[in-house]
Design a protein around this motif. Structure first.
Motif, PDB file in Angstrom:
ATOM      1  N   MET A   1      18.404 -10.681  42.080  1.00  0.00           N
ATOM      2  CA  MET A   1      18.232 -10.430  40.640  1.00  0.00           C
ATOM      3  C   MET A   1      19.017  -9.187  40.225  1.00  0.00           C
ATOM      4  N   GLY A   2      19.977  -8.774  41.076  1.00  0.00           N
ATOM      5  CA  GLY A   2      20.780  -7.586  40.780  1.00  0.00           C
ATOM      6  C   GLY A   2      21.576  -7.699  39.494  1.00  0.00           C
ATOM      7  N   GLY A   3      21.972  -8.901  39.121  1.00  0.00           N
ATOM      8  CA  GLY A   3      22.660  -9.074  37.844  1.00  0.00           C
ATOM      9  C   GLY A   3      21.751  -8.717  36.680  1.00  0.00           C
ATOM     10  N   ALA A   4      20.516  -9.210  36.735  1.00  0.00           N
ATOM     11  CA  ALA A   4      19.545  -8.890  35.681  1.00  0.00           C
ATOM     12  C   ALA A   4      19.256  -7.393  35.652  1.00  0.00           C
ATOM     13  N   ALA A   5      19.091  -6.784  36.833  1.00  0.00           N
ATOM     14  CA  ALA A   5      18.813  -5.351  36.900  1.00  0.00           C
ATOM     15  C   ALA A   5      19.935  -4.543  36.264  1.00  0.00           C
ATOM     16  N   ASN A   6      21.161  -4.888  36.581  1.00  0.00           N
ATOM     17  CA  ASN A   6      22.299  -4.153  36.029  1.00  0.00           C
ATOM     18  C   ASN A   6      22.470  -4.413  34.536  1.00  0.00           C
ATOM     19  N   ILE A   7      22.187  -5.622  34.095  1.00  0.00           N
ATOM     20  CA  ILE A   7      22.284  -5.928  32.665  1.00  0.00           C
ATOM     21  C   ILE A   7      21.228  -5.155  31.875  1.00  0.00           C
ATOM     22  N   LEU A   8      20.021  -5.053  32.401  1.00  0.00           N
ATOM     23  CA  LEU A   8      18.990  -4.269  31.714  1.00  0.00           C
ATOM     24  C   LEU A   8      19.389  -2.800  31.648  1.00  0.00           C
ATOM     25  N   ALA A   9      19.960  -2.290  32.733  1.00  0.00           N
ATOM     26  CA  ALA A   9      20.415  -0.898  32.728  1.00  0.00           C
ATOM     27  C   ALA A   9      21.556  -0.701  31.739  1.00  0.00           C
ATOM     28  N   LEU A  10      22.479  -1.651  31.685  1.00  0.00           N
ATOM     29  CA  LEU A  10      23.588  -1.574  30.736  1.00  0.00           C
ATOM     30  C   LEU A  10      23.084  -1.670  29.301  1.00  0.00           C
ATOM     31  N   ALA A  11      22.116  -2.540  29.065  1.00  0.00           N
ATOM     32  CA  ALA A  11      21.543  -2.667  27.718  1.00  0.00           C
ATOM     33  C   ALA A  11      20.933  -1.351  27.265  1.00  0.00           C
ATOM     34  N   ARG A  12      20.255  -0.658  28.168  1.00  0.00           N
ATOM     35  CA  ARG A  12      19.700   0.662  27.834  1.00  0.00           C
ATOM     36  C   ARG A  12      20.791   1.622  27.394  1.00  0.00           C
TER      37      ARG A  12
END
Length: 461
Positions: A249-260
Motif C-alpha cells: 500500500m506504499g502508493g497510497a501512503a505516498n499519495i496521502l503524504a503528497l496530498a498533505r
C-alpha cells in the motif's frame, strides 16, 4: 513526534551548540581551535561521521563537526539525529542551500517507528536557521514521516479499513470531503476490478474518494495503490516474496503524504485523491487466473496472473479520475519487481505523456535530491498484453520490460486527462541510510511536490 526533535520557532541559541560542516579533502573553513581538535583526532570527515568538539570546561561541548565525505549527498546530516548528544543544536554554515537540505536530512534521520516499541526519550533537537522556510521544511519532514509510518504498519493493524482511517485522519482539519464506496456497492457503482481483487478478504474492498480546493482551479487527481497485503492471490507468492507485502500500500501512503503537502502549501488546484484499498487474499471467493472482467472503462480484462492485481485496482480508479478530464492524473504504486531490477530500490521510474512535466520533475529531482528516472511508454510492447478472449490481459508472457508494460496497461484507461504520470515506487529502504532506517520510505514525493508547485502556484483564496 517531529516536535521532539525540532525546537519552537523563536527558541534562542543561547545554550545551543553549533554543527560545522566539513568536506573530506577540502580546505577547512573551521576556526583554529576546532581545526586543531579535528587534526588531533585524525578526523577524516567521512560521509555521516560526527566529531564532538570539547570546550575548556570539564565535560563541556563546544560543538560538533559533521563529515560530508567527498560525495554530494546532503542527507548524511541524518546521522546527527542518532550520533549527537542530547541537547539543542544548530547548523553553523554560510550557505543557506547547504543548511536547508542538511536540516531536512536531520529531521528525516530523526524518524523512529515507535508504534510497537519504546526508544530512549533523550534526543538531540534542532534549532532551524531563521533564513529557512520553516513551514516548508516541517511539512516535508511530516510528509516523509507519515508515509514511513503507514508503510511500516503491518496489515493486521492497517487493512483496507485502516487505510480508510488514515485517509480520514489526513482529511480532518483540512476541509477535505471524503466518500467511500465499499463492498458490494463497488459492483453496483461500476468498479468491478477493485471488487474482484478484494472480494476474498474478510475486510471489504473499498474506493476512497477525497476532494479539496476551489472548484474553478485546475483539476489535479492523485491515485494511490492501496493493497494492504498482497499474498499474490491464487498465484500465491513464495514466503520470501510475501514477507514485506505490508508495503504494497506504499502508493497510497505516498499519495496521502503528497496530498498533505499540496493542501498545506495551498496549491491552486482542485485536488482529488482516489485510493482503491483492498487486500489480495485467498479464499473460496478469490478471483482466478483466466477470469475475465469488464472494467469501469468498458475494456474487458483477462486475468493472466492474480499477483498482478495492483494495475487492476488502479485501472478502475484511473478510469473514474479520467471521466472528469482533469488537468493531470498522477498515480503511484508499488507495481513491479521489474522496476527494481532496472533501477534498484532507491530510484523510482516514472512514465508520462507530458514532456514539460517530465522536464520540470527531473530538474526538481536534482534540486531536492529526490531521485526519479523517466522510462519510455514504448507502444510496441503493448502487443504483449493482448488476449485471445478479451481486450487486454493483465500480464505479458515473455517477461520483458515488466515496468513498461504495466505502465502501458494503465495508459489504456487514460483518454480524457490532459496529462498523466505514473510512478512505480518501492516505498522501502532495504539498507539503512543516515537519513532513513530500514523500512517504509517516501519516494519521489518531494520532487513531485516541487514540480507541482511550479506548475500550479498557490491558491488565490
Amino acid at each position: 513526534m517531529l516536535t521532539d526533535v525540532l525546537k519552537p520557532e523563536k527558541t534562542t541559541r543561547k545554550n545551543a551548540k553549533p554543527i560545522w560542516l566539513m568536506r573530506a579533502g577540502a580546505a577547512s573553513e573551521l576556526e583554529t581551535s576546532v581545526q586543531d581538535w579535528v587534526d588531533a583526532s585524525a578526523f577524516k570527515a567521512g560521509a555521516g561521521t560526527v566529531l564532538v568538539v570539547p570546550d575548556r570546561k570539564p565535560g563541556g561541548i563546544a560543538g560538533a563537526v559533521l563529515g560530508l565525505g567527498d560525495g554530494d549527498d546532503p542527507f548524511v546530516s541524518g546521522a546527527l539525529a542518532s550520533k549527537l548528544p542530547a541537547g539543542d543544536w544548530f547548523f553553523d554554515s554560510p550557505s543557506t542551500a547547504d543548511i536547508r537540505l542538511a536540516s531536512l536530512g536531520f529531521l528525516m534521520g530523526a524518524y523512529r517507528f515507535a508504534r510497537y516499541r519504546k526508544f530512549p526519550e533523550e534526543r538531540p533537537s534542532l534549532i532551524l536557521d531563521g533564513s529557512l522556510d520553516r513551514s516548508e521544511l516541517v511539512a516535508l519532514a511530516e510528509a516523509v514521516w507519515l508515509a514511513r509510518d503507514l508503510v511500516n504498519t503491518p496489515a493486521n493493524d492497517l487493512g483496507p479499513d485502516g487505510i480508510e482511517a488514515a485517509a480520514r485522519l489526513v482529511a480532518k482539519d483540512r476541509k477535505m470531503s471524503v466518500r467511500v464506496v465499499k463492498g458490494g456497492e463497488l459492483q453496483k457503482k461500476n468498479f468491478p476490478l477493485i471488487h474482484a481483487v478484494g472480494q476474498a478478504s474478510q475486510s471489504a474492498p473499498r474506493l476512497i474518494d477525497m476532494r479539496w480546493g476551489r472548484r474553478g482551479a485546475p483539476r489535479l487527481t492523485l491515485v494511490g495503490k492501496g493493497v494492504s497485503f498482497d499474498s499474490g492471490g491464487l498465484d500465491i507468492k513464495p514466503a520470501s516474496g510475501m514477507r514485506n507485502m505490508k508495503k504494497d500500500m506504499g502508493g497510497a501512503a505516498n499519495i496521502l503524504a503528497l496530498a498533505r503537502l499540496v493542501i498545506d502549501a495551498r496549491l491552486d488546484v482542485r485536488l482529488r485523491v482516489l485510493i482503491p484499498a483492498v487486500e489480495n487474499a485467498i479464499s473460496g471467493s478469490a478471483f482466478r487466473p483466466g477470469d475475465i472482467y469488464r472494467s469501469r472503462k468498458g475494456l474487458t480484462v483477462e486475468i493472466g496472473n492474480t499477483d498482478a492485481e495492483g494495475r487492476l485496482v488502479l485501472a478502475d480508479a484511473i478510469a473514474l479520475a479520467d471521466e472528469e478530464k482533469p488537468d493531470m492524473i498522477l498515480d503511484m504504486a508499488t507495481l513491479t519487481g521489474a522496476a527494481r531490477v532496472a533501477l534498484g530500490p532507491d530510484v523510482p521510474p516514472f512514465f508520462t505523456t507530458d514532456d514539460a512535466f517530465a522536464d520540470s520533475l527531473s530538474a526538481a529531482s536534482l534540486i531536492e535530491h529526490d531521485p526519479v528516472w523517466r522510462l519510455p511508454l514504448w507502444a510496441p510492447y503493448l502487443r504483449g498484453l493482448s488476449s485471445g478472449v478479451a481486450d487486454l490481459c493483465n500480464v505479458t508472457t515473455d517477461g520483458f520490460a515488466g515496468s513498461v508494460t504495466a505502465a502501458l496497461f494503465l495508459q489504456q484507461f487514460v483518454t480524457g486527462a490532459k496529462s498523466w504520470a505514473h510512478f512505480d515506487i518501492f516505498a522501502w529502504n532495504p539498507v539503512a541510510k543516515p537519513h532513513a532506517p530500514v523500512g517504509g520510505e517516501a519516494h519521489a514525493i518531494r520532487a513531485i511536490f516541487a514540480a507541482l508547485r511550479q506548475r500550479y502556484g498557490v491558491t488565490r483564496n
